[in-house]
Motif scaffolding. Structure first.
Motif, PDB file in Angstrom:
ATOM      1  N   LEU A   1      23.645  61.519  39.140  1.00 22.04           N
ATOM      2  CA  LEU A   1      23.776  60.080  38.901  1.00 22.04           C
ATOM      3  C   LEU A   1      24.771  59.824  37.776  1.00 22.04           C
ATOM      4  O   LEU A   1      25.640  58.952  37.899  1.00 22.04           O
ATOM      5  N   SER A   2      24.683  60.581  36.723  1.00 25.09           N
ATOM      6  CA  SER A   2      25.596  60.420  35.590  1.00 25.09           C
ATOM      7  C   SER A   2      27.048  60.663  36.013  1.00 25.09           C
ATOM      8  O   SER A   2      27.941  59.876  35.684  1.00 25.09           O
ATOM      9  N   VAL A   3      27.282  61.722  36.766  1.00 24.16           N
ATOM     10  CA  VAL A   3      28.628  62.053  37.237  1.00 24.16           C
ATOM     11  C   VAL A   3      29.138  60.969  38.195  1.00 24.16           C
ATOM     12  O   VAL A   3      30.285  60.513  38.078  1.00 24.16           O
ATOM     13  N   SER A   4      28.295  60.538  39.124  1.00 22.82           N
ATOM     14  CA  SER A   4      28.694  59.511  40.095  1.00 22.82           C
ATOM     15  C   SER A   4      28.987  58.187  39.398  1.00 22.82           C
ATOM     16  O   SER A   4      29.912  57.467  39.787  1.00 22.82           O
TER      17      SER A   4
ATOM     18  N   ASN B   1      17.257  57.598  42.289  1.00 19.61           N
ATOM     19  CA  ASN B   1      18.548  58.125  41.839  1.00 19.61           C
ATOM     20  C   ASN B   1      19.427  58.517  43.020  1.00 19.61           C
ATOM     21  O   ASN B   1      20.608  58.179  43.057  1.00 19.61           O
ATOM     22  N   TYR B   2      18.858  59.251  43.980  1.00 13.33           N
ATOM     23  CA  TYR B   2      19.662  59.677  45.130  1.00 13.33           C
ATOM     24  C   TYR B   2      20.111  58.482  45.966  1.00 13.33           C
ATOM     25  O   TYR B   2      21.218  58.486  46.510  1.00 13.33           O
ATOM     26  N   ASN B   3      19.281  57.458  46.050  1.00 17.17           N
ATOM     27  CA  ASN B   3      19.707  56.240  46.749  1.00 17.17           C
ATOM     28  C   ASN B   3      20.855  55.559  46.008  1.00 17.17           C
ATOM     29  O   ASN B   3      21.805  55.062  46.631  1.00 17.17           O
ATOM     30  N   ARG B   4      20.793  55.534  44.688  1.00 10.90           N
ATOM     31  CA  ARG B   4      21.870  54.934  43.902  1.00 10.90           C
ATOM     32  C   ARG B   4      23.148  55.762  44.020  1.00 10.90           C
ATOM     33  O   ARG B   4      24.247  55.215  44.129  1.00 10.90           O
ATOM     34  N   ILE B   5      23.011  57.075  43.994  1.00 10.74           N
ATOM     35  CA  ILE B   5      24.168  57.954  44.164  1.00 10.74           C
ATOM     36  C   ILE B   5      24.835  57.679  45.503  1.00 10.74           C
ATOM     37  O   ILE B   5      26.065  57.609  45.593  1.00 10.74           O
ATOM     38  N   ASP B   6      24.034  57.499  46.537  1.00  9.46           N
ATOM     39  CA  ASP B   6      24.577  57.169  47.860  1.00  9.46           C
ATOM     40  C   ASP B   6      25.391  55.877  47.790  1.00  9.46           C
ATOM     41  O   ASP B   6      26.495  55.799  48.318  1.00  9.46           O
ATOM     42  N   PHE B   7      24.855  54.865  47.109  1.00  6.44           N
ATOM     43  CA  PHE B   7      25.577  53.598  46.947  1.00  6.44           C
ATOM     44  C   PHE B   7      26.888  53.810  46.188  1.00  6.44           C
ATOM     45  O   PHE B   7      27.938  53.299  46.582  1.00  6.44           O
ATOM     46  N   LEU B   8      26.833  54.580  45.099  1.00  9.96           N
ATOM     47  CA  LEU B   8      28.024  54.787  44.272  1.00  9.96           C
ATOM     48  C   LEU B   8      29.094  55.611  44.978  1.00  9.96           C
ATOM     49  O   LEU B   8      30.271  55.540  44.605  1.00  9.96           O
ATOM     50  N   ASN B   9      28.722  56.354  45.982  1.00  7.08           N
ATOM     51  CA  ASN B   9      29.690  57.167  46.735  1.00  7.08           C
ATOM     52  C   ASN B   9      30.315  56.414  47.910  1.00  7.08           C
ATOM     53  O   ASN B   9      31.188  56.947  48.577  1.00  7.08           O
ATOM     54  N   ARG B  10      29.864  55.190  48.138  1.00 10.05           N
ATOM     55  CA  ARG B  10      30.471  54.359  49.183  1.00 10.05           C
ATOM     56  C   ARG B  10      31.731  53.691  48.634  1.00 10.05           C
ATOM     57  O   ARG B  10      31.918  53.602  47.421  1.00 10.05           O
ATOM     58  N   PRO B  11      32.569  53.175  49.520  1.00 13.10           N
ATOM     59  CA  PRO B  11      33.727  52.425  49.030  1.00 13.10           C
ATOM     60  C   PRO B  11      33.297  51.211  48.201  1.00 13.10           C
ATOM     61  O   PRO B  11      32.241  50.622  48.454  1.00 13.10           O
TER      62      PRO B  11
ATOM     63  N   TYR C   1      32.470  56.161  39.553  1.00 19.92           N
ATOM     64  CA  TYR C   1      32.478  54.790  40.080  1.00 19.92           C
ATOM     65  C   TYR C   1      33.073  53.828  39.056  1.00 19.92           C
ATOM     66  O   TYR C   1      33.883  52.965  39.402  1.00 19.92           O
ATOM     67  N   ARG C   2      32.660  53.982  37.799  1.00 20.17           N
ATOM     68  CA  ARG C   2      33.211  53.112  36.739  1.00 20.17           C
ATOM     69  C   ARG C   2      34.718  53.273  36.626  1.00 20.17           C
ATOM     70  O   ARG C   2      35.440  52.301  36.441  1.00 20.17           O
ATOM     71  N   ASN C   3      35.187  54.513  36.713  1.00 21.87           N
ATOM     72  CA  ASN C   3      36.632  54.754  36.652  1.00 21.87           C
ATOM     73  C   ASN C   3      37.354  54.043  37.794  1.00 21.87           C
ATOM     74  O   ASN C   3      38.429  53.466  37.586  1.00 21.87           O
ATOM     75  N   LYS C   4      36.784  54.069  38.975  1.00 28.57           N
ATOM     76  CA  LYS C   4      37.396  53.395  40.127  1.00 28.57           C
ATOM     77  C   LYS C   4      37.426  51.886  39.923  1.00 28.57           C
ATOM     78  O   LYS C   4      38.424  51.229  40.222  1.00 28.57           O
ATOM     79  N   ILE C   5      36.342  51.337  39.407  1.00 23.11           N
ATOM     80  CA  ILE C   5      36.285  49.889  39.182  1.00 23.11           C
ATOM     81  C   ILE C   5      37.254  49.480  38.074  1.00 23.11           C
ATOM     82  O   ILE C   5      37.955  48.482  38.197  1.00 23.11           O
ATOM     83  N   GLU C   6      37.288  50.252  37.004  1.00 25.13           N
ATOM     84  CA  GLU C   6      38.200  49.928  35.904  1.00 25.13           C
ATOM     85  C   GLU C   6      39.653  50.009  36.348  1.00 25.13           C
ATOM     86  O   GLU C   6      40.500  49.248  35.864  1.00 25.13           O
ATOM     87  N   ALA C   7      39.954  50.911  37.300  1.00 21.35           N
ATOM     88  CA  ALA C   7      41.325  51.045  37.812  1.00 21.35           C
ATOM     89  C   ALA C   7      41.774  49.793  38.566  1.00 21.35           C
ATOM     90  O   ALA C   7      42.970  49.551  38.711  1.00 21.35           O
ATOM     91  N   LEU C   8      40.824  48.982  39.019  1.00 18.20           N
ATOM     92  CA  LEU C   8      41.173  47.733  39.708  1.00 18.20           C
ATOM     93  C   LEU C   8      41.783  46.721  38.736  1.00 18.20           C
ATOM     94  O   LEU C   8      42.483  45.803  39.151  1.00 18.20           O
TER      95      LEU C   8
END
Length: 105
Positions: free
Chosen positions: A27-30, A91-101, A34-41
């Protein structure tokens, strides 16, 4: 050391602990990715909304898992197991969400 079915209940608790720790790490890694991807926007409002969403999700996860664990005596192995098991599933459900586009159009 591997855990097997012959380890019984204590092995089961140990396995839950290991999977819980693994889910926390993933979860921490994901979340960082995810934050890096959002900040890149480059959209500060999107970052702000995501940070609020993440905090709301953590509050929801923690309160839900405390509630679902409340049938056991707080501090007992049973409570810890119930709390960790609930948390790792969320956590695994959240990780799944964070790994989506990113849901931005």
């Amino acid at each position: 050391m591997a855990i097997s079915h012959t380890d019984g209940y204590l092995g089961y608790l140990s396995c839950t602990e290991k999977v819980y720790q693994h889910s926390e790490h993933l979860l921490s890694v994901s979340l960082i990715d995810y934050r890096n991807k959002i900040e890149a926007l480059g959209d500060r409002e999107t970052v702000k909304f995501f940070n609020q969403n993440q905090q709301d999700w953590l509050n929801y996860r923690d309160s839900t898992c405390r509630y679902l664990s409340s049938s056991a005596i707080k501090g007992s192995d049973a409570y810890t197991h119930l709390y960790q098991f609930c948390t790792l599933i969320d956590n695994y459900n959240r990780i799944d969400f964070l790994n989506r586009p990113i849901p931005i159009s």
